[in-house]
Design a protein around this motif. Structure first.
Motif, mmCIF file in Angstrom:
data_model
loop_
_atom_site.group_PDB
_atom_site.id
_atom_site.type_symbol
_atom_site.label_atom_id
_atom_site.label_comp_id
_atom_site.label_asym_id
_atom_site.label_seq_id
_atom_site.Cartn_x
_atom_site.Cartn_y
_atom_site.Cartn_z
ATOM 1 N N ASN A 104 31.885 9.073 -54.324
ATOM 2 C CA ASN A 104 31.281 9.656 -53.120
ATOM 3 C C ASN A 104 30.132 8.794 -52.608
ATOM 4 O O ASN A 104 29.977 8.619 -51.400
ATOM 5 C CB ASN A 104 30.778 11.073 -53.393
ATOM 6 N N GLN A 105 29.354 8.263 -53.517
ATOM 7 C CA GLN A 105 28.238 7.410 -53.111
ATOM 8 C C GLN A 105 28.739 6.099 -52.506
ATOM 9 O O GLN A 105 28.198 5.626 -51.514
ATOM 10 C CB GLN A 105 27.325 7.129 -54.302
ATOM 11 N N TYR A 149 30.129 6.888 -48.967
ATOM 12 C CA TYR A 149 29.247 7.561 -48.015
ATOM 13 C C TYR A 149 28.799 6.618 -46.895
ATOM 14 O O TYR A 149 28.371 5.497 -47.137
ATOM 15 C CB TYR A 149 28.011 8.106 -48.737
ATOM 16 N N SER A 162 29.505 1.814 -45.365
ATOM 17 C CA SER A 162 29.243 2.384 -46.682
ATOM 18 C C SER A 162 28.842 1.265 -47.645
ATOM 19 O O SER A 162 28.936 0.074 -47.309
ATOM 20 C CB SER A 162 30.508 3.070 -47.206
ATOM 21 N N ASP A 170 21.207 12.539 -46.488
ATOM 22 C CA ASP A 170 22.465 13.167 -46.901
ATOM 23 C C ASP A 170 23.231 12.378 -47.957
ATOM 24 O O ASP A 170 24.365 12.738 -48.293
ATOM 25 C CB ASP A 170 23.376 13.359 -45.686
ATOM 26 N N TYR A 171 22.637 11.302 -48.460
ATOM 27 C CA TYR A 171 23.308 10.487 -49.457
ATOM 28 C C TYR A 171 23.660 11.357 -50.659
ATOM 29 O O TYR A 171 22.813 12.100 -51.166
ATOM 30 C CB TYR A 171 22.399 9.328 -49.892
ATOM 31 N N PRO A 172 24.909 11.320 -51.123
ATOM 32 C CA PRO A 172 25.333 12.205 -52.212
ATOM 33 C C PRO A 172 24.563 11.976 -53.504
ATOM 34 O O PRO A 172 24.261 10.831 -53.862
ATOM 35 C CB PRO A 172 26.818 11.847 -52.426
ATOM 36 N N THR A 180 24.095 11.724 -57.488
ATOM 37 C CA THR A 180 24.943 11.121 -58.508
ATOM 38 C C THR A 180 25.688 12.196 -59.288
ATOM 39 O O THR A 180 25.204 13.315 -59.450
ATOM 40 C CB THR A 180 24.103 10.229 -59.453
ATOM 41 N N ASP A 181 26.884 11.849 -59.730
ATOM 42 C CA ASP A 181 27.682 12.775 -60.529
ATOM 43 C C ASP A 181 27.312 12.692 -62.015
ATOM 44 O O ASP A 181 27.775 13.490 -62.812
ATOM 45 C CB ASP A 181 29.184 12.452 -60.376
#
Length: 156
Positions: A2-3, A6, A14, A148-150, A152-153
């Motif tokens: 996602n990062q 993005y 991105s 809005d940067y995702p 981290t998972d």
């Protein structure tokens, strides 16, 4: 993922697109440097150069002016993963470093034409490679600071 994917807006790249672009530009410019080295040395042509080494570095690193990338350097998802992109960058960078460490002709008497800066000597084109990468490192950092940067998972 996602990062990497993005985009702060539809007209911005991105992180993955920035990385792909850097690989494409480094491959293209390195090829042009080598091609320019195939022509006979021309020391007299140096008088026609408009920019100093420092000017080249500053112009390329600065994000004050943005221009659309020429079509061959626009990211299109050519690589299957960021690992593949980074492997291509590592391979290209290693080739450029090896070349500059072993080339015996004078880089200052062979030339490269940049689409914005015009005529540069091959040494300046090598400086351009490094400065261009720094420009996009800054762009990636800007993406990462977007509100809005995702997240981290990976757990902290």
């Amino acid at each position: 993922d996602n990062q990497l994917a993005y985009k702060p807006s539809s007209d911005r790249w991105s992180i993955a697109e920035n990385a792909e672009h850097v690989v494409l530009v480094e491959t293209g410019i390195f090829g042009a440097i080598k091609k320019g080295m195939d022509y006979p040395a021309n020391p007299d042509k140096r008088a026609e150069l408009k920019y100093s080494d420092v000017d080249v570095i500053k112009a390329v690193r600065s994000r004050a002016v943005t221009l659309p990338a020429p079509d061959p350097f626009v990211p299109t998802g050519r690589f299957a993963s960021i690992s593949e992109t980074m492997a291509a960058l590592d391979q290209q960078r290693a080739a450029a470093i090896a070349y500059t460490q072993t080339v015996t002709d004078d880089l200052r008497t062979h030339y490269f034409t940049h689409f914005v800066l015009g005529q540069l000597d091959a040494y300046q084109a090598v400086l351009l490679l490094a400065a261009h990468c720094e420009r996009h490192r800054k762009q990636i950092e800007a993406v990462k600071t977007t509100p809005d940067y995702p997240a981290t998972d990976v757990p902290a």
